[in-house]
Design an enzyme around this catalytic site. Structure first.
Site, short mmCIF file in Angstrom:
data_model
loop_
_atom_site.label_atom_id
_atom_site.label_comp_id
_atom_site.label_asym_id
_atom_site.label_seq_id
_atom_site.Cartn_x
_atom_site.Cartn_y
_atom_site.Cartn_z
N ARG A 15 0.82 -1.20 0.00
CA ARG A 15 0.00 0.00 0.00
C ARG A 15 0.87 1.26 0.00
NH1 ARG A 15 -3.84 -1.30 5.05
NH2 ARG A 15 -1.89 -2.30 5.72
N LYS A 75 1.34 1.99 7.50
CA LYS A 75 1.55 1.24 8.74
C LYS A 75 2.46 2.00 9.69
CE LYS A 75 0.32 -2.20 9.91
NZ LYS A 75 -0.85 -2.43 10.81
N TYR A 94 -1.68 4.53 10.40
CA TYR A 94 -2.18 3.55 11.37
C TYR A 94 -1.09 3.34 12.41
CZ TYR A 94 -6.02 2.45 8.18
OH TYR A 94 -7.13 2.54 7.38
N HIS A 96 -1.94 1.73 16.11
CA HIS A 96 -2.26 0.58 16.96
C HIS A 96 -1.32 0.49 18.16
CE1 HIS A 96 -5.14 -0.75 13.97
NE2 HIS A 96 -4.20 -0.72 13.05
N GLU A 118 -6.65 5.00 12.97
CA GLU A 118 -7.68 4.18 13.61
C GLU A 118 -8.35 4.86 14.78
OE1 GLU A 118 -3.99 3.35 15.96
OE2 GLU A 118 -4.49 3.73 13.84
N ASP A 269 -3.99 -6.91 15.41
CA ASP A 269 -3.17 -5.69 15.46
C ASP A 269 -3.49 -4.84 16.68
OD1 ASP A 269 -5.60 -4.75 14.60
OD2 ASP A 269 -4.90 -4.06 12.65
#
Length: 356
Positions: A15, A75, A94, A96, A118, A269
């Protein structure tokens, strides 16, 4: 503002933070956009696609990070990316962090501001930047489950949807949000018997409306244990924004599953909602515990980078256009998305973790 789009370096992560058309919108608004060379290749976008729209190409990651004020990536950063981050950077990706205490501490030590896709949340409770990847992950959970149920992959050799003179498979989905809803829809369409658990009655009503082969239940421990024992495919789709996922399925429950059954824990995740799952990668995606195949890849949508990048860019743009403005902290949704800033944990879930 100077916006940098680095190349993702996790294994099989294709991505890209922004597709060319999205990057061009920022250029049109007067911002300088830099792309690390080949960052879009695996999504089907070569450097020339960006250059033709006014995007600058950086020769490597170091040059990219040095040139940017805002880092837009997919990520969470890993070594050596972390070493390129500076206190003045605004990281938008993102994250996490609830499942990554070491990364949290590194970001705190650096002192930058990090906004997690997120955790960007609207007043109505929607998670607009998580939703498109959740849609993809939910659909992939069934596609992957079908694949790993094949006997050569370690599965029990079952066709989930069944066929004349052969029984249908049983799919259990824990959570009826974006991930779970997409998983239920996919499993129902192929003809499996589907049981979905959620505490929200309205969500269960929507799940039942998908088809006569869908049953929606409250996650009483006994009901959940009985369903897990009968499951051919178990999908973990539990989410509490910014927090570790609630542990819903114990190791003892997993032991009751038949050998060759499959678990796809999309919640991995955020720590996972199945006790026996652990993070894996597309290099080595599965492991077997007590005869049950476990899939725990933490970047599932990375398997379909072109579709995922297009969907992510479309979701990002309204918020990124606000983020590049000086007064972006006045936007409630972006404010809710701040995880760390100036060496301090800002998101309530991370503050609570620090206290414990």
């Amino acid at each position: 503002m100077r916006v940098g789009i680095p190349k993702e370096i996790r294994p099989f992560e294709g991505r890209v933070g922004l597709v060319p058309a999205a990057a061009a919108e920022l250029v049109r608004l007067g911002h300088e956009v830099t792309l690390e060379t080949t960052a879009g290749d695996l999504s089907g976008y070569i450097d020339a696609d960006y250059q033709s729209l006014g995007v600058v190409i950086a020769a490597d990651a170091r040059a990219l990070y040095e040139s940017a004020d805002i880092i837009v990536k997919v990520k969470e950063p890993v070594a050596p990316e972390i070493d390129y981050l500076r206190p003045e950077h605004l990281l938008f990706s993102y994250l996490h962090l609830a499942a990554l205490p070491e990364l949290t501490q590194r970001l705190l030590d650096i002192g930058l501001t990090a906004v997690g896709f997120e955790t960007v949340q609207t007043a109505s409770g929607r998670l607009p930047l998580l939703a498109p990847m959740s849609d993809i992950a939910g659909r992939l959970s069934i596609q992957l489950g079908l694949h790993y149920l094949h006997q050569p992959m370690g599965g029990k050799g079952l066709l989930l949807g069944g066929l004349p003179a052969a029984e249908r498979g049983n799919v259990v989905v824990i959570g009826a949000g974006n991930v779970g809803g997409n998983a239920v829809a996919m499993a129902a369409q192929i003809g499996a018997n589907v049981t979905v658990f959620d505490r929200n009655r309205d969500k269960l009503e929507r799940m039942r409306a998908i088809g006569a082969n869908v049953t929606g239940l409250y996650p009483y421990q006994q009901s959940l244990a009985e369903a897990v024992a009968a499951a051919d495919l178990l999908v973990g789709a539990v989410l509490v924004p910014g927090e570790r996922a609630a542990m819903m399925v114990s190791a003892e429950m997993v032991k009751t599953m038949q050998p060759g059954s499959v678990i796809v824990d999309v919640s991995v995740d955020q720590g996972g909602c199945v006790e026996t799952t652990r993070p894996t990668s597309y290099q080595d995606p599965t492991f077997i515990w007590e005869g049950v195949v476990h899939f725990g890849v933490t970047n599932m949508p990375g398997a379909v980078p072109r579709s995922a990048s297009q969907a992510l860019s479309a979701a990002l743009m309204p918020y990124l256009e606000r983020l590049v403005a000086p007064n972006w902290r006045q936007d409630p949704a972006l404010l809710a998305g701040i995880n760390v800033s100036g060496g301090k944990c800002i998101h309530p879930a991370l503050i609570a973790m620090q206290r414990h």
